[in-house]
Design a protein around this motif. Structure first.
Motif, PDB file in Angstrom:
ATOM      1  N   ASP A 269       0.935  -1.095  -0.119  1.00 21.11           N
ATOM      2  CA  ASP A 269       0.118   0.009   0.154  1.00 21.11           C
ATOM      3  C   ASP A 269       0.944   1.375  -0.014  1.00 21.11           C
ATOM      4  O   ASP A 269       0.410   2.103  -0.542  1.00 21.11           O
ATOM      5  CB  ASP A 269      -0.830   0.089   1.292  1.00 21.11           C
ATOM      6  N   SER A 270       2.079   1.204   0.694  1.00 21.63           N
ATOM      7  CA  SER A 270       2.862   2.370   1.015  1.00 21.63           C
ATOM      8  C   SER A 270       3.400   2.879  -0.557  1.00 21.63           C
ATOM      9  O   SER A 270       3.652   4.001  -0.796  1.00 21.63           O
ATOM     10  CB  SER A 270       4.111   2.320   1.953  1.00 21.63           C
ATOM     11  N   MET A 271       3.460   2.153  -1.564  1.00 19.81           N
ATOM     12  CA  MET A 271       3.717   2.309  -2.975  1.00 19.81           C
ATOM     13  C   MET A 271       2.860   3.267  -3.532  1.00 19.81           C
ATOM     14  O   MET A 271       3.444   4.033  -4.395  1.00 19.81           O
ATOM     15  CB  MET A 271       3.888   1.248  -3.949  1.00 19.81           C
ATOM     16  N   ASP A 272       1.727   3.443  -3.335  1.00 15.71           N
ATOM     17  CA  ASP A 272       0.743   4.439  -3.736  1.00 15.71           C
ATOM     18  C   ASP A 272       1.012   5.874  -2.931  1.00 15.71           C
ATOM     19  O   ASP A 272       0.266   6.666  -3.550  1.00 15.71           O
ATOM     20  CB  ASP A 272      -0.755   4.035  -3.484  1.00 15.71           C
ATOM     21  N   ALA A 273       1.612   5.852  -1.845  1.00 13.30           N
ATOM     22  CA  ALA A 273       1.872   7.266  -1.388  1.00 13.30           C
ATOM     23  C   ALA A 273       2.202   8.361  -2.225  1.00 13.30           C
ATOM     24  O   ALA A 273       3.190   8.110  -3.096  1.00 13.30           O
ATOM     25  CB  ALA A 273       2.934   7.302  -0.094  1.00 13.30           C
ATOM     26  N   VAL A 274       1.678   9.506  -2.237  1.00 16.43           N
ATOM     27  CA  VAL A 274       1.829  10.615  -3.184  1.00 16.43           C
ATOM     28  C   VAL A 274       3.139  11.458  -2.294  1.00 16.43           C
ATOM     29  O   VAL A 274       3.130  11.842  -1.147  1.00 16.43           O
ATOM     30  CB  VAL A 274       0.732  11.372  -3.330  1.00 16.43           C
ATOM     31  N   GLY A 275       4.063  11.827  -3.022  1.00 18.10           N
ATOM     32  CA  GLY A 275       5.048  12.672  -2.712  1.00 18.10           C
ATOM     33  C   GLY A 275       6.344  12.496  -3.346  1.00 18.10           C
ATOM     34  O   GLY A 275       6.267  12.187  -4.526  1.00 18.10           O
ATOM     35  N   ASP A 276       7.510  12.890  -2.832  1.00 19.38           N
ATOM     36  CA  ASP A 276       8.664  13.141  -3.669  1.00 19.38           C
ATOM     37  C   ASP A 276       9.652  11.811  -3.542  1.00 19.38           C
ATOM     38  O   ASP A 276      10.695  11.807  -2.980  1.00 19.38           O
ATOM     39  CB  ASP A 276       9.537  14.235  -3.025  1.00 19.38           C
ATOM     40  N   TRP A 277       8.989  10.971  -4.237  1.00 16.11           N
ATOM     41  CA  TRP A 277       9.899   9.633  -4.487  1.00 16.11           C
ATOM     42  C   TRP A 277      11.216   9.862  -5.079  1.00 16.11           C
ATOM     43  O   TRP A 277      11.278  10.974  -5.982  1.00 16.11           O
ATOM     44  CB  TRP A 277       9.076   8.511  -5.295  1.00 16.11           C
ATOM     45  N   ARG A 278      12.397   9.194  -4.891  1.00 15.74           N
ATOM     46  CA  ARG A 278      13.522   9.553  -5.598  1.00 15.74           C
ATOM     47  C   ARG A 278      13.366   9.033  -7.025  1.00 15.74           C
ATOM     48  O   ARG A 278      13.064   8.161  -7.331  1.00 15.74           O
ATOM     49  CB  ARG A 278      14.607   8.544  -5.087  1.00 15.74           C
ATOM     50  N   ALA A 279      13.663  10.092  -8.040  1.00 10.96           N
ATOM     51  CA  ALA A 279      13.675   9.711  -9.368  1.00 10.96           C
ATOM     52  C   ALA A 279      15.058   9.643 -10.031  1.00 10.96           C
ATOM     53  O   ALA A 279      15.842  10.248  -9.380  1.00 10.96           O
ATOM     54  CB  ALA A 279      12.843  11.037  -9.885  1.00 10.96           C
ATOM     55  N   VAL A 280      15.005   8.959 -11.005  1.00 11.68           N
ATOM     56  CA  VAL A 280      16.244   8.821 -12.119  1.00 11.68           C
ATOM     57  C   VAL A 280      16.150   9.659 -13.125  1.00 11.68           C
ATOM     58  O   VAL A 280      14.921   9.799 -13.719  1.00 11.68           O
ATOM     59  CB  VAL A 280      16.603   7.320 -12.115  1.00 11.68           C
ATOM     60  N   ASP A 281      17.246  10.220 -13.690  1.00 18.69           N
ATOM     61  CA  ASP A 281      17.375  11.061 -14.883  1.00 18.69           C
ATOM     62  C   ASP A 281      17.394  10.055 -16.102  1.00 18.69           C
ATOM     63  O   ASP A 281      17.972   8.989 -16.018  1.00 18.69           O
ATOM     64  CB  ASP A 281      18.500  11.950 -15.162  1.00 18.69           C
ATOM     65  N   VAL A 282      16.364  10.154 -17.050  1.00 21.33           N
ATOM     66  CA  VAL A 282      16.478   9.499 -18.254  1.00 21.33           C
ATOM     67  C   VAL A 282      15.972  10.630 -19.455  1.00 21.33           C
ATOM     68  O   VAL A 282      15.456  11.741 -19.131  1.00 21.33           O
ATOM     69  CB  VAL A 282      15.042   8.550 -18.287  1.00 21.33           C
ATOM     70  N   SER A 283      16.379  10.132 -20.678  1.00 17.99           N
ATOM     71  CA  SER A 283      15.991  10.841 -21.523  1.00 17.99           C
ATOM     72  C   SER A 283      14.658  10.303 -22.313  1.00 17.99           C
ATOM     73  O   SER A 283      14.104   9.421 -21.798  1.00 17.99           O
ATOM     74  CB  SER A 283      17.230  10.606 -22.933  1.00 17.99           C
ATOM     75  N   ASN A 284      14.172  10.949 -23.174  1.00 21.42           N
ATOM     76  CA  ASN A 284      12.851  10.673 -23.642  1.00 21.42           C
ATOM     77  C   ASN A 284      12.808   9.263 -24.508  1.00 21.42           C
ATOM     78  O   ASN A 284      11.784   8.592 -24.705  1.00 21.42           O
ATOM     79  CB  ASN A 284      12.449  11.640 -24.786  1.00 21.42           C
ATOM     80  N   ASP A 285      14.116   8.850 -24.821  1.00 17.12           N
ATOM     81  CA  ASP A 285      14.391   7.368 -25.460  1.00 17.12           C
ATOM     82  C   ASP A 285      14.956   6.803 -24.379  1.00 17.12           C
ATOM     83  O   ASP A 285      16.026   7.127 -24.155  1.00 17.12           O
ATOM     84  CB  ASP A 285      15.026   7.396 -26.740  1.00 17.12           C
ATOM     85  N   PHE A 286      14.660   5.751 -23.729  1.00 15.80           N
ATOM     86  CA  PHE A 286      15.214   5.129 -22.578  1.00 15.80           C
ATOM     87  C   PHE A 286      15.085   3.571 -22.845  1.00 15.80           C
ATOM     88  O   PHE A 286      14.182   3.080 -23.648  1.00 15.80           O
ATOM     89  CB  PHE A 286      14.826   5.610 -21.368  1.00 15.80           C
ATOM     90  N   SER A 287      15.405   2.787 -21.774  1.00 13.43           N
ATOM     91  CA  SER A 287      15.579   1.190 -21.945  1.00 13.43           C
ATOM     92  C   SER A 287      14.769   0.896 -20.475  1.00 13.43           C
ATOM     93  O   SER A 287      15.062   1.571 -19.578  1.00 13.43           O
ATOM     94  CB  SER A 287      16.833   0.710 -22.072  1.00 13.43           C
ATOM     95  N   VAL A 288      14.068  -0.142 -20.642  1.00 15.98           N
ATOM     96  CA  VAL A 288      13.305  -0.603 -19.418  1.00 15.98           C
ATOM     97  C   VAL A 288      14.084  -1.930 -19.307  1.00 15.98           C
ATOM     98  O   VAL A 288      14.231  -2.837 -20.162  1.00 15.98           O
ATOM     99  CB  VAL A 288      11.760  -0.785 -19.470  1.00 15.98           C
ATOM    100  N   HIS A 289      14.631  -2.391 -17.939  1.00 17.73           N
ATOM    101  CA  HIS A 289      15.291  -3.403 -17.894  1.00 17.73           C
ATOM    102  C   HIS A 289      14.714  -4.176 -16.469  1.00 17.73           C
ATOM    103  O   HIS A 289      14.519  -3.694 -15.331  1.00 17.73           O
ATOM    104  CB  HIS A 289      16.672  -3.038 -17.009  1.00 17.73           C
TER     105      HIS A 289
END
Length: 223
Positions: free
Chosen positions: A117-137
């Motif tokens: 449930d805590s994954m739904d919490a709204v707030g400033d989660w740590r984000a990683v920088d990506v370009s508009n073209d990126f890969s999902v691993h």
């Protein structure tokens, strides 16, 4: 350091943590078991990121100020991080939007008895920088394979720091074909015309049974 190297190192730390947890379990202070499934590790899912950064030091009070969204998640249910690879639902039949209500997308509709449930919490989660073209691993310890992946990205103008995530906030940017069983699956995604903070929402439909994984990753599009 590569994401896979971090995963393998984090798994070593996780093994030690689980050993400690088993001692607590015998005292009746800890519940839950480790699951050998998988998750997106790049861009990292919310709970994998919390485990990767804090799994070896999850009682450190500095987390409260340095990484507050992870802190609230660890306080809510540590099993959400120890089991970073177990956020799934069975027997959805491909009807994901019917199974997962708005506001509950990152927890898979409060799956596993509310563990995530805590994954739904709204707030400033740590984000990683990506370009508009990126890969999902995807890192899949059990090598389930995939019937498909669906990758959504929030629309420009959505503010993940203040708004709860709903299906209407998302745009489907990639739907893949099937993948054979493998530990690592990587594919390319394009999300044009986006800048700043966004959520990448990945649905992984595993091949071994009707098992659907729902994965929120926080990113910052740099252009």
């Amino acid at each position: 350091m590569s994401s896979l190297t971090r995963v393998r190192r984090s798994l070593v730390a996780r093994a030690a943590a689980i050993a400690s947890a088993m001692l607590l379990l015998s005292a009746g202070l800890f519940t839950g078991t480790a699951s050998a499934h998988g998750s997106v590790i790049d861009p990292p899912s919310r709970n994998f990121g919390c485990h990767d950064r804090w799994g070896g030091d999850h009682l450190n009070p500095d987390m409260a100020t340095e990484d507050p969204m992870c802190w609230q998640a660890w306080q809510d249910n540590p099993n959400a991080m120890w089991n970073w690879n177990g956020l799934y639902r069975d027997n959805v039949g491909g009807n994901h939007q019917a199974a997962i209500p708005d506001g509950q997308l990152c927890s898979g509709g409060r799956t596993e008895g509310g563990r995530y449930d805590s994954m739904d919490a709204v707030g400033d989660w740590r984000a990683v920088d990506v370009s508009n073209d990126f890969s999902v691993h995807l890192y899949d310890q059990a090598s389930h394979g995939a019937d498909y992946f669906q990758v959504y990205v929030t629309r420009q103008g959505f503010d993940p720091l203040t708004e709860s995530l709903g299906w209407g906030d998302l745009e489907l940017v990639e739907e893949t074909g099937s993948y054979p069983p493998a530990t690592d699956i990587t594919f390319d995604v394009s999300a044009p015309n986006r800048t700043g903070r966004h959520i990448v929402y990945t649905i992984w439909q595993a091949s071994h049974m009707d098992q659907s994984y729902y994965i929120c990753s926080d990113v910052n599009f740099t252009g």
